[in-house]
Design a protein around this motif. Structure first.
Motif, PDB file in Angstrom:
ATOM      1  N   SER A  26       0.837  -1.203   0.000  1.00 30.98           N
ATOM      2  CA  SER A  26       0.000   0.000   0.000  1.00 30.98           C
ATOM      3  C   SER A  26       0.875   1.258   0.000  1.00 30.98           C
ATOM      4  CB  SER A  26      -0.905   0.001   1.226  1.00 30.98           C
ATOM      5  OG  SER A  26      -0.121   0.118   2.394  1.00 30.98           O
ATOM      6  N   ARG A  27       0.266   2.366  -0.418  1.00 26.27           N
ATOM      7  CA  ARG A  27       0.970   3.651  -0.413  1.00 26.27           C
ATOM      8  C   ARG A  27       1.361   4.027   1.019  1.00 26.27           C
ATOM      9  NH1 ARG A  27      -0.969   8.618   0.332  1.00 26.27           N
ATOM     10  NH2 ARG A  27      -3.078   7.800   0.462  1.00 26.27           N
ATOM     11  N   GLN A  28       0.504   3.700   1.977  1.00 27.02           N
ATOM     12  CA  GLN A  28       0.792   4.016   3.371  1.00 27.02           C
ATOM     13  C   GLN A  28       2.037   3.279   3.864  1.00 27.02           C
ATOM     14  OE1 GLN A  28      -2.274   3.055   2.283  1.00 27.02           O
ATOM     15  NE2 GLN A  28      -3.391   4.966   2.477  1.00 27.02           N
ATOM     16  N   THR A  29       2.229   2.061   3.361  1.00 27.00           N
ATOM     17  CA  THR A  29       3.405   1.284   3.771  1.00 27.00           C
ATOM     18  C   THR A  29       4.682   1.884   3.189  1.00 27.00           C
ATOM     19  OG1 THR A  29       2.143  -0.740   4.121  1.00 27.00           O
ATOM     20  CG2 THR A  29       4.472  -1.018   3.607  1.00 27.00           C
ATOM     21  N   SER A  32       5.499   4.772   5.335  1.00 29.23           N
ATOM     22  CA  SER A  32       6.044   4.338   6.627  1.00 29.23           C
ATOM     23  C   SER A  32       7.490   3.866   6.493  1.00 29.23           C
ATOM     24  CB  SER A  32       5.194   3.200   7.204  1.00 29.23           C
ATOM     25  OG  SER A  32       3.911   3.660   7.506  1.00 29.23           O
ATOM     26  N   TYR A  38       8.514   2.038   9.795  1.00 31.14           N
ATOM     27  CA  TYR A  38       8.264   0.603   9.612  1.00 31.14           C
ATOM     28  C   TYR A  38       9.463  -0.047   8.940  1.00 31.14           C
ATOM     29  CZ  TYR A  38       6.348  -3.754   7.841  1.00 31.14           C
ATOM     30  OH  TYR A  38       6.154  -5.073   7.566  1.00 31.14           O
ATOM     31  N   LEU A  39       9.943  -1.127   9.553  1.00 31.91           N
ATOM     32  CA  LEU A  39      11.025  -1.900   8.955  1.00 31.91           C
ATOM     33  C   LEU A  39      10.394  -3.045   8.168  1.00 31.91           C
ATOM     34  CD1 LEU A  39      13.563  -2.188  11.925  1.00 31.91           C
ATOM     35  CD2 LEU A  39      13.731  -0.750   9.891  1.00 31.91           C
ATOM     36  N   PRO A  40      10.630  -3.110   6.863  1.00 29.45           N
ATOM     37  CA  PRO A  40       9.986  -4.160   6.071  1.00 29.45           C
ATOM     38  C   PRO A  40      10.531  -5.542   6.407  1.00 29.45           C
ATOM     39  CG  PRO A  40      11.579  -2.970   4.742  1.00 29.45           C
ATOM     40  CD  PRO A  40      11.501  -2.256   6.058  1.00 29.45           C
TER      41      PRO A  40
END
Lengths: 68, 150
Positions: A26-29, A32, A38-40
């Motif tokens: 998602s664009r939000q991810t 982040s 957020y660490l993928p």
């Protein structure tokens, strides 16, 4: 952990939505990840690195804080 | 079966189905319960439609409602549900303690909630790998073998 996602994306003149579609997230991810909130996961980190033609350790630097 | 249903429809249909079964259960009670049952069904349908509309929004809640969440959104959902279960366990423990203190007869639902959440936690540990740790590859597996060089 600092990453070069925003830098690589802007170099390619891509929007966050376009990168999100290319990575299947998602664009939000993407937002982040770029901001370091957020660490993928390892598979997603590899997907991102491969997409930009870099290695994971070039894309993500564990020795630097996000935003530095 | 879920694969045949469009992702955006899955949660709204689930809400509608579960809510309809619950409303039908109230209708079966007879008497004036059917009025409450109708009100419940209307509320459930409004909830299902609201979820369908939200599922079309471009945000985390929309992705979760539309069953198209990515790994970060799934993790958010997982953490939120874990927090919900933690609150349920604490609330059940407080309820059980209060019920015991006032010698109430309604202590057992709290015990059931505690037992179910506790069992679900152990089931999770069992399913997600604690039992599969195995032995370390440098563990003592027998008498030491002398090096040919010594």
């Amino acid at each position: 952990m600092r990453n070069r996602v925003r830098e690589q994306r802007t170099q390619r003149e891509m929007s966050q939505a376009e990168l999100a579609a290319a990575l299947g997230v998602s664009r939000q991810t993407v937002i982040s990840i770029e901001s370091g909130r957020y660490l993928p996961s390892l598979p997603l980190a590899f997907t991102i690195a491969r997409f930009f033609g870099l290695t994971v350790d070039k894309m993500f630097d564990p020795d630097e804080e996000a935003g530095t | 079966m879920m694969a045949f249903i469009r992702p955006r429809l899955r949660k709204p249909l689930g809400i509608a189905l579960a809510g309809t079964v619950f409303a039908a259960a109230w209708a079966l009670r007879g008497g004036h319960a059917w009025q409450l049952s109708v009100a419940m069904e209307v509320t459930v349908l409004v909830g299902a439609i609201t979820t369908y509309v939200r599922a079309g929004e471009d945000n985390d809640e929309g992705a979760l409602a539309g069953s198209r969440a990515d790994e970060r959104q799934k993790m958010l959902s997982l953490r939120s549900r874990a927090l919900g279960w933690n609150f349920a366990m604490v609330a059940a423990f407080i309820g059980l303690t209060v019920a015991a203190a006032v010698k109430a007869v309604w202590w057992w639902p709290f015990l059931v909630i505690l037992a179910v959440t506790g069992f679900a936690y152990l089931l999770g540990l069992s399913n997600y790998g604690v039992a599969e740790e195995g032995t370390a590859d440098d563990a003592d597996t027998g008498p030491p073998v002398r090096s040919p060089a010594s």
